[in-house]
Motif scaffolding. Structure first.
Motif, PDB file in Angstrom:
ATOM      1  N   GLY A   1       0.839  -1.197   0.000  1.00  8.38           N
ATOM      2  CA  GLY A   1       0.000   0.000   0.000  1.00  8.38           C
ATOM      3  C   GLY A   1       0.874   1.248   0.000  1.00  8.38           C
ATOM      4  O   GLY A   1       2.012   1.222  -0.424  1.00  8.38           O
TER       5      GLY A   1
ATOM      6  N   VAL B   1       3.389  -1.697  -4.359  1.00 11.83           N
ATOM      7  CA  VAL B   1       2.324  -2.306  -5.173  1.00 11.83           C
ATOM      8  C   VAL B   1       2.299  -3.806  -4.891  1.00 11.83           C
ATOM      9  O   VAL B   1       3.343  -4.460  -4.929  1.00 11.83           O
ATOM     10  N   PRO B   2       1.121  -4.373  -4.591  1.00 15.88           N
ATOM     11  CA  PRO B   2       1.078  -5.783  -4.185  1.00 15.88           C
ATOM     12  C   PRO B   2       1.283  -6.767  -5.331  1.00 15.88           C
ATOM     13  O   PRO B   2       0.422  -7.568  -5.647  1.00 15.88           O
ATOM     14  N   TRP B   3       2.431  -6.682  -5.978  1.00 21.13           N
ATOM     15  CA  TRP B   3       2.869  -7.693  -6.937  1.00 21.13           C
ATOM     16  C   TRP B   3       3.948  -8.498  -6.236  1.00 21.13           C
ATOM     17  O   TRP B   3       4.916  -7.935  -5.735  1.00 21.13           O
TER      18      TRP B   3
ATOM     19  N   ILE C   1      -1.779  -0.079 -13.206  1.00 17.72           N
ATOM     20  CA  ILE C   1      -1.356   0.567 -11.967  1.00 17.72           C
ATOM     21  C   ILE C   1      -0.343   1.684 -12.246  1.00 17.72           C
ATOM     22  O   ILE C   1      -0.391   2.743 -11.617  1.00 17.72           O
TER      23      ILE C   1
END
Lengths: 448, 193
Positions: free
Chosen positions: A52, A65-67, A85
């Motif tokens: 986040g 970024v939630p990769w 994104i």
């Protein structure tokens, strides 16, 4: 005329909470650019639960970024997966320029590709040297060729690194700037009193891996210990080669003369350095080597292998260079020991303060940004011609990739128009005044 | 009864004050209908019975296939249109609580009441997903580790969230002036002890 305020997006797979050369470079450069009045936002992948938006010192905004990272901290390469994104962040933060870091970062390459598709100016900084002949290097160089075919400007951290990048990628050398790294001299200060006594302490702090020359240490340390009974080694760091060093210690019964500290947190590096007189770097390849800057800032005389960009880093009276060969390294350590009485740590530290400063790096980077933003915009067809020169098959493939990216971008504009993406207000909270300034920003945002 | 509104292409925000002395503050976020989405769902739902009829009448397949295709079609319609959200509302009753409502096209209304004494702080946050990032309004509640989003289904823009956030802050601070006050430190102790 007032200097132009830039809105920069730094992109890399390598950032805090990881510690390393690239991570520190991005952090310190961002902080100094914020002090110069620019807006800086960092984009990286999530680290565990750290996902986040986070804010760091000075209001540095970081998008985790939630990769998921898949290999060596790199985001899974999907080519087009990060387009939505990246586009959202560029629009909501009103970015004017994208700055990617490190050739090994897949997120960096994808973000730069998408930013160019959307018409943004991009700058790329290469932090490492790479080979030409092994399979991994060949693939990496092809990816780099793709990214740098259409990059606006590039930055390298040493002249050797610039030569290496130009040869690997085919980018015109006039597009590449050389801006060295720096060191936080306020953090790396010499001890008030130099370690005294008859003992000479040689400090090694590095990851204990092949490319950092850990195998050389296995041969050098017993030789030096035999020649100089008053020399002691402190080895900080961890890695797969640690076992070899432990075995060497056991074999030559050097347990009382070689201290193995294990992994040393970055915040504790200075406290280890100031216990020594000489810093030993045995890397087999280095684009720059911030570690020897840190050692010199702490007043240690450096002995290093003559590889990559290392000869460019320190003046000749602060460093003794050696070939990456055990015999030559032992000779260089002998020479360094003889030079020790003439070394003044405080004077060395003062010289380092003048030679290397992150504020200077930021000002030079600002010049690169100014020039990048003055470059003319080119339509898609003009840009595609640059990719064609990347190879007979690769060129056509790269053109296809960029064309599909362009089409996907237009589809995305229909699916999620720019007007639907909220712009982020610039929050600057002055000390002593909190809610009133914040409320004013929100009122301005809600009335727009 | 005071009313104000904000309109965007996707949503309409209406702020309504009801009750004696306009004490009850109601905030509605209404979805502006997208005919295109409804049309696409109907077309998709029509494919199943059309296919079933073709198999039954032309290819002489069992009539059960037609029944199954009609069942599938009704499921698609229910999920695509029946479950779609028409409106979400935030009803703020000062010194009492906040009611969060979600109104669906099928007529179903889902309600969730939060006593004002349980609210530590309403917060505006940026939610980051693998493909997008947007503002959300959430509430930090006592003894709950997870944030409670004010809007379960919709993602209204920031200009609609700000007045709702301010109204929630006003309701919470009004309660804190009068009775039990739980500081953020106490909240941390109660959750993590």
């Amino acid at each position: 005329m007032a200097p132009e305020r830039h809105r920069i997006l730094m992109v890399s797979d390598f950032f805090y909470p990881n510690f390393g050369g690239v991570e520190n470079h991005i952090y310190y450069l961002s902080q100094c650019l914020l002090e110069l009045g620019h807006k800086v936002v960092v984009m990286t992948h999530a680290y565990g639960n750290r996902s986040g938006v986070r804010y760091m010192t000075g209001g540095l905004k970081v998008y985790y970024v939630p990769w998921r990272p898949f290999v060596m901290q790199n985001t899974l390469p999907t080519i087009y997966g990060t387009l939505p994104i990246v586009r959202t962040i560029l629009i909501r933060e009103q970015i004017s320029l994208v700055h990617g870091h490190q050739a090994f970062s897949t997120l960096c390459h994808e973000a730069l590709m998408h930013a160019r598709t959307m018409g943004y100016k991009v700058v790329f900084t290469d932090h490492s040297l790479y080979g030409f002949s092994d399979v991994g290097s060949i693939h990496m160089n092809k990816v780099l060729q793709f990214t740098l075919a259409d990059v606006t400007q590039a930055i390298c951290v040493s002249h050797t690194s610039k030569e290496n990048t130009v040869l690997r990628s085919g980018i015109p050398p006039e597009k590449v700037y050389m801006i060295p790294n720096a060191v936080d001299t306020a953090m790396f200060m010499p001890a008030e009193e130099r370690p005294g006594g008859n003992e000479i302490v040689i400090v090694v702090i590095s990851r204990l891996v092949y490319r950092k020359g850990a195998d050389l240490l296995v041969e050098v340390i017993p030789e030096v210990c035999q020649l100089y009974p008053n020399v002691r080694f402190i080895v900080g760091g961890d890695g797969p080669k640690r076992v070899r060093l432990e075995e060497m210690r056991e074999k030559h019964s050097l347990q009382d003369r070689v201290d193995m500290l294990g992994a040393v947190p970055h915040a504790s590096v200075r406290s280890v350095l100031i216990t020594g007189h000489i810093f030993l770097n045995s890397s087999l390849t280095e684009a720059f080597c911030i570690a020897i800057l840190e050692a010199a800032s702490c007043g240690l005389l450096t002995v290093s292998t003559r590889v990559g960009g290392v000869p460019e880093v320190l003046p000749d009276d602060m460093i003794v260079l050696a070939e990456p060969d055990p015999t030559d390294m032992v000779q260089s350590i002998k020479k360094a020991i003889s030079l020790l009485p003439g070394i003044d740590p405080q004077a060395m530290h003062e010289r380092m303060k003048k030679l290397y400063d992150w504020h200077d790096v930021a000002k030079r980077t600002e010049i690169v940004y100014d020039r990048a933003l003055k470059c003319p915009n080119q339509p898609l067809l003009g840009r595609l011609s640059r990719y064609l020169s990347c190879g007979s098959w690769a060129g056509k493939l790269f053109c296809l990739v960029m064309t599909i990216d362009f089409l996907l971008w237009h589809l995305l504009k229909l699916w999620q128009p720019e007007e639907d993406i909220d712009k982020v207000p610039d929050f600057v909270i002055p000390t002593g005044e909190t809610s009133s300034a914040f409320d004013q920003e929100l009122d301005d945002q809600s009335s727009s | 009864m005071n009313e104000s509104s904000i309109t965007t292409p996707r949503f309409t925000y209406i702020n309504d004050q009801k009750g004696p002395s306009a004490a009850i503050d109601v905030h509605h976020v209404i979805v502006r209908q997208s005919n295109l989405k409804g049309l696409l769902v109907c077309l998709l739902a029509l494919c199943f019975p059309a296919n079933g009829l073709y198999l039954f009448l032309v290819l002489d397949k069992s009539p059960f296939i037609l029944l199954w295709s009609l069942l599938l079609s009704s499921i698609v319609l229910k999920l695509g249109i029946g479950n779609s959200v028409v409106k979400e509302s935030v009803v703020i009753m000062p010194r009492f609580g906040v009611q969060l409502e979600t109104h669906y096209r099928s007529g179903r209304i889902s309600r969730h009441f939060v006593p004002v004494s349980k609210i530590v702080k309403p917060v505006l946050l940026e939610h980051v997903s693998p493909v997008t990032c947007y503002w959300i309004l959430s509430m930090i509640l006592q003894k709950e580790e997870e944030l409670t989003p004010v809007f379960k289904e919709l993602h209204p823009p920031l200009k609609m969230l700000v007045p709702i956030w301010k109204a929630l802050c006003g309701a919470v601070s009004g309660d804190k002036d009068s009775s039990l006050h739980l500081s953020v430190e106490d909240y941390g102790q109660s959750v993590f002890s």
